[in-house]
Write an enzyme that holds these catalytic residues in place. Structure first.
Site, mmCIF file in Angstrom:
data_model
loop_
_atom_site.group_PDB
_atom_site.id
_atom_site.type_symbol
_atom_site.label_atom_id
_atom_site.label_comp_id
_atom_site.label_asym_id
_atom_site.label_seq_id
_atom_site.Cartn_x
_atom_site.Cartn_y
_atom_site.Cartn_z
ATOM 1 N N ASP A 1 -1.103 -4.963 -3.302
ATOM 2 C CA ASP A 1 -0.858 -5.082 -1.857
ATOM 3 C C ASP A 1 -1.371 -3.854 -1.132
ATOM 4 O OD1 ASP A 1 1.316 -6.816 -3.269
ATOM 5 O OD2 ASP A 1 1.159 -7.558 -1.208
ATOM 6 N N CYS B 1 3.285 -12.103 -10.804
ATOM 7 C CA CYS B 1 3.217 -12.609 -9.432
ATOM 8 C C CYS B 1 2.031 -13.544 -9.233
ATOM 9 C CB CYS B 1 3.208 -11.483 -8.414
ATOM 10 S SG CYS B 1 3.641 -12.059 -6.747
HETATM 11 P P1 RI2 Z 1 -3.922 -11.258 -3.477
HETATM 12 C C1 RI2 Z 1 1.346 -10.532 -3.155
HETATM 13 O O1 RI2 Z 1 2.381 -10.174 -2.296
HETATM 14 C C2 RI2 Z 1 1.596 -10.104 -4.589
HETATM 15 O O2 RI2 Z 1 2.263 -8.864 -4.688
HETATM 16 C C3 RI2 Z 1 0.179 -10.065 -5.116
HETATM 17 O O3 RI2 Z 1 0.053 -9.339 -6.327
HETATM 18 C C4 RI2 Z 1 -0.528 -9.373 -3.955
HETATM 19 O O4 RI2 Z 1 0.085 -9.923 -2.787
HETATM 20 C C5 RI2 Z 1 -2.020 -9.503 -3.895
HETATM 21 O O5 RI2 Z 1 -2.393 -10.852 -3.726
HETATM 22 P P2 RI2 Z 1 3.408 -11.282 -1.628
HETATM 23 O O6 RI2 Z 1 2.762 -11.713 -0.321
HETATM 24 O O7 RI2 Z 1 -4.372 -10.631 -2.193
HETATM 25 O O8 RI2 Z 1 3.637 -12.396 -2.590
HETATM 26 O O9 RI2 Z 1 -4.730 -10.782 -4.652
HETATM 27 O O10 RI2 Z 1 4.670 -10.489 -1.340
HETATM 28 O O11 RI2 Z 1 -3.869 -12.772 -3.371
#
Ligand code: RI2
Length: 320
Positions: free
Chosen positions: A202, A133
């Site tokens: 998350d 991701c």
């Molecule tokens: P940072 C994202 O969720 C991903 O799951 C990623 O690993 C997590 O948030 C943490 O991201 P989504 O919004 O806060 O893409 O480290 O569903 O940037």
């Protein structure tokens, strides 16, 4: 109850994932509260209290899983509520919301940098890293290590269904790091070439389990089987106080059209689509959690929660 249109826009951008990433949506929610205060047209303290509470509700309802979002709102709102006896006018209230929201945003940005510095110490020259991701915390660790002169390379999963892995690959590549983009299905195929896995989070539960982008638990399982270390990089406001009180982190299920176009699905008989956006990785599959306050083992998650919220605040949360 009316809110400035900019606040509805922020809420919409979070819901549609135009603004995404657990840290980013937390900062966007704080910004939403700040905008409410800055652009509010109400004149009495009573009206403003109602309005800011309503803005908090609208922002809270955008995405359910990343606990950073309610934690950001709780940070601003609880400081505001505690300070209320000293806030005589509507203007005082507005200014205090702006100040606290700005503080959250600044601390959050600093936390990501600090995680980079702390985490980079655990990266060795020549390491081959796999990430899943798009996590700004994980990226901060990798780019900091690279800037320190460590010659790393990265395998980035494309991350179906929304392909956030493309953002990761682009960001790391532009920073000068050699990146190999792979399908999510290829993780186990490449696992023996990987020195360590690093992902974001998350939410982190009281038992040290990590809730992160769907597929993270499969990556961790493959890493566990190959005895490859798994590092999680996450700020302390991603720890979930509600999990101390027995609640589970809700897993967001998103629209089937993210997986398959409507028309294509319509041609299939007896087929439905499930599209969970996150999964839970048990603490046994995680080696360390890198926070801005230092490196902890997943088993120490409760210590962080206790430090951040304390028993009294946790008890107050029982009513939520
Ligand atoms: P940072 C994202 O969720 C991903 O799951 C990623 O690993 C997590 O948030 C943490 O991201 P989504 O919004 O806060 O893409 O480290 O569903 O940037």
């Amino acid at each position: 109850m009316e809110l400035p249109k900019e606040v509805y826009q922020i809420a919409d951008d979070i819901r549609t994932m135009k603004i995404r990433g657990a840290g980013r949506i937390a900062r966007a929610a704080a910004l939403g509260l700040k905008k409410t205060a800055e652009l509010s047209k109400v004149n009495t303290p009573e009206e403003f209290k109602k309005q800011i509470k309503y803005a908090a509700k609208i922002l809270l309802e955008t995405r359910p899983t990343a606990v950073s979002l309610p934690n950001a709102i709780r940070y601003v709102m609880s400081q505001f509520n505690n300070k209320l006896p000293d806030l005589a006018t509507t203007n005082d209230m507005k200014e205090y919301i702006i100040l606290t929201a700005d503080t959250f945003i600044k601390n959050s940005e600093e936390a990501v940098k600090k995680i980079g510095l702390i985490g980079a110490r655990r990266i060795r020259d020549g390491d081959v890293i796999l990430t899943h991701c798009n996590s700004s915390c994980a990226i901060s660790v990798m780019i900091t290590a690279f800037k320190q002169g460590k010659s790393i390379s990265v395998y980035a999963t494309e991350t179906r269904p929304r392909f956030q892995g493309h953002i990761t690959a682009k960001t790391l590549g532009e920073a000068g790091i050699p990146v190999t983009l792979i399908t999510d299905n290829a993780v186990r195929y490449f696992m023996n070439d990987i020195d360590l896995v690093i992902v974001g989070a998350d939410a982190i539960a009281a038992n040290g389990a990590i809730i992160n982008k769907i597929g993270t638990s499969m990556v961790a399982l493959a890493a566990h089987e190959a005895r490859t270390h798994v590092y999680v990089a996450a700020e302390t406001y991603k720890f979930s106080p509600q999990t101390v009180l027995g609640k589970l982190v809700p897993i967001e299920e998103r629209d089937p059209t993210e997986v398959i176009p409507k028309e294509k699905l319509a041609q299939m008989k007896n087929v439905k689509v499930r599209n969970p956006a996150f999964d839970t990785t048990p603490p046994e599959y995680i080696d360390i959690i890198i926070t801005e306050k230092g490196i902890i083992s997943p088993q120490a998650a409760f210590v962080i929660l206790h430090q951040e919220y304390g028993i009294t605040e946790l008890e107050d949360l029982l009513e939520e």
